[in-house]
Design an enzyme around this catalytic site. Structure first.
Site, PDB file in Angstrom:
ATOM      1  N   THR A  86       0.841  -1.186   0.000  1.00 26.94           N
ATOM      2  CA  THR A  86      -0.021   0.049  -0.169  1.00 26.94           C
ATOM      3  C   THR A  86       0.790   1.195  -0.004  1.00 26.94           C
ATOM      4  O   THR A  86       0.528   2.273  -0.518  1.00 26.94           O
ATOM      5  CB  THR A  86      -0.942  -0.084   1.421  1.00 26.94           C
ATOM      6  OG1 THR A  86      -1.736  -1.114   1.023  1.00 26.94           O
ATOM      7  CG2 THR A  86      -1.812   1.335   1.198  1.00 26.94           C
ATOM      8  N   SER A  94       1.342  -7.523  -0.785  1.00 24.03           N
ATOM      9  CA  SER A  94       2.227  -8.438  -0.205  1.00 24.03           C
ATOM     10  C   SER A  94       1.605 -10.012  -0.098  1.00 24.03           C
ATOM     11  O   SER A  94       2.076 -10.792   0.368  1.00 24.03           O
ATOM     12  CB  SER A  94       2.456  -7.937   1.291  1.00 24.03           C
ATOM     13  OG  SER A  94       1.376  -7.911   2.041  1.00 24.03           O
TER      14      SER A  94
HETATM   15  N1  ASP Z   1      -3.198  -5.363   1.103  1.00 26.31           N
HETATM   16  C1  ASP Z   1      -1.922  -4.534   1.228  1.00 26.31           C
HETATM   17  C2  ASP Z   1      -0.776  -5.437   1.106  1.00 26.31           C
HETATM   18  O1  ASP Z   1      -0.324  -6.074   2.049  1.00 26.31           O
HETATM   19  C3  ASP Z   1      -1.944  -3.894   2.506  1.00 26.31           C
HETATM   20  C4  ASP Z   1      -0.762  -2.912   2.933  1.00 26.31           C
HETATM   21  O2  ASP Z   1       0.380  -2.538   2.182  1.00 26.31           O
HETATM   22  O3  ASP Z   1      -1.116  -2.037   4.152  1.00 26.31           O
HETATM   23  O4  ASP Z   1      -0.111  -5.363   0.016  1.00 26.31           O
END
Ligand code: ASP
Length: 341
Positions: free
Chosen positions: A23, A66
């Protein structure tokens, strides 16, 4: 890109930022949704104050949410960290998605020998929304990485001004920049007015020796969450083999309370534990597995007697990673238990 500037250029620590996506690198529209597209250099450019702290280099290693990271990505990240440290960097900051930081940071902690600081961070809010926390997280992470106080402390996770040990940290909320906690210990320290304060260091740190990359790709460790009135169907599926005749190489049981399961599961777990390592953890979110309290069928005493390995302070996700790395390093069955503390 190197962010030089400042009057003490040559004296500043060299901090290498490895960007994996998440994110912190995401922007776009609500509706179709944000996706990772900001580069490592974009992240540095959006973060005022870095130049005063360190000589920062940026490198894009992956550009993924991720949830899409794999163990091969993890190994590549660990290898790249070792390369840049060998090449003269003083510390490394990894930026990535927050969903799996509690796993990736722990895995890095288990394979990196140290003592150079390695700090993992990210953001809970995408870059294009009000109050985006990426720049503050990145600045704090670089401040921690550049600090002598972080040397020898193992891999650290920095969020919301807090410094967490990779071995203890969890993402405890689905939203909010304060989503990260270390339920068993609290944070190791804080970043206050740009100064790094490390108030405690992790008590024990061990590095898994010589992980075999090919084996790491093959090892499969399952996690079995147990449920009230569990009828064992999921455990039956776990015990089963895939089309190639392969099953799990090890299992982590995410049990009730101090490490207890319904009596109906004991027989199958005991027989599974004669074939593969089975590690017992608690689903409670904090605390350790009890091995001397509950002697009833399915209680922790009973399960350990049946051959399950107590998972100590590790939750199921971290236990799974430790087990995976240990098996990929060829650590023998008899030596596994001593790693779970
Ligand atoms: N869904 C995102 C990820 O883990 C959440 C984040 O980065 O805060 O890539």
């Amino acid at each position: 890109m190197t962010h030089e500037g400042g009057s003490e250029g040559a004296q500043r620590p060299r901090v290498h930022v490895l960007a994996l996506g998440g994110t912190i690198a995401m922007t776009g529209e609500l509706g179709p949704g944000v996706t990772p597209r900001l580069t490592a250099e974009d992240l540095l450019a959006a973060t005022p104050g870095l130049d005063a702290v360190a000589d920062v280099q940026a490198e894009q290693l992956r550009q993924l949410p991720s949830a899409a990271l794999t163990r091969a990505d993890l190994l590549a990240t660990a290898r790249r960290i070792i390369e840049v440290l060998d090449a003269g960097a003083d510390a490394v900051v990894v930026t990535q998605g927050t969903d799996t930081i509690e796993e990736t940071a722990f895995a890095l902690d288990l394979v990196l020998p140290g003592p150079q600081p390695v700090v993992v961070t990210g953001a809970m809010r995408p870059a294009n929304v009000a109050g985006a926390d990426g720049p503050a997280s990145l600045l704090a992470a670089v401040q921690v990485a550049a600090s002598p106080a972080a040397r020898g402390a193992g891999v650290l996770v920095v969020f919301d001004e807090q410094i967490h040990a990779a071995s203890r940290v969890r993402k405890g909320r689905a939203s909010s920049p304060g989503a990260f906690t270390s339920p068993d210990t609290g944070p190791l320290g804080w970043v206050v007015e740009g100064e790094v304060h490390v108030l405690a260091v992790p008590s024990r740190r061990r590095t898994v020796p010589d992980v075999d990359a090919a084996l790491l790709e093959r090892i499969r460790v399952g996690v079995l969450p147990v449920q009230l009135d569990d009828d064992g169907l999921l455990l039956d599926a776990v015990v089963g083999l895939d089309r190639d005749g392969r099953g799990f190489d090890a299992l982590v049981v995410e049990a009730f309370g101090g490490g207890n399961v319904p009596p109906s599961l004991v027989g199958d777990l005991a027989s599974l534990a004669t074939r593969i390592p089975v590690v017992l953890t608690t689903r409670t979110g904090a605390g350790m597995v009890h091995t001397a309290t509950y002697g009833y069928p399915g209680g922790g005493v009973d399960l350990v007697r049946a051959g399950l390995i107590p998972g100590g302070w590790l939750d199921a996700r971290k236990a799974r990673l430790l087990l995976t790395l240990l098996l990929a390093a060829g650590v023998g069955r008899d030596e596994l238990a001593e790693w779970f503390v």
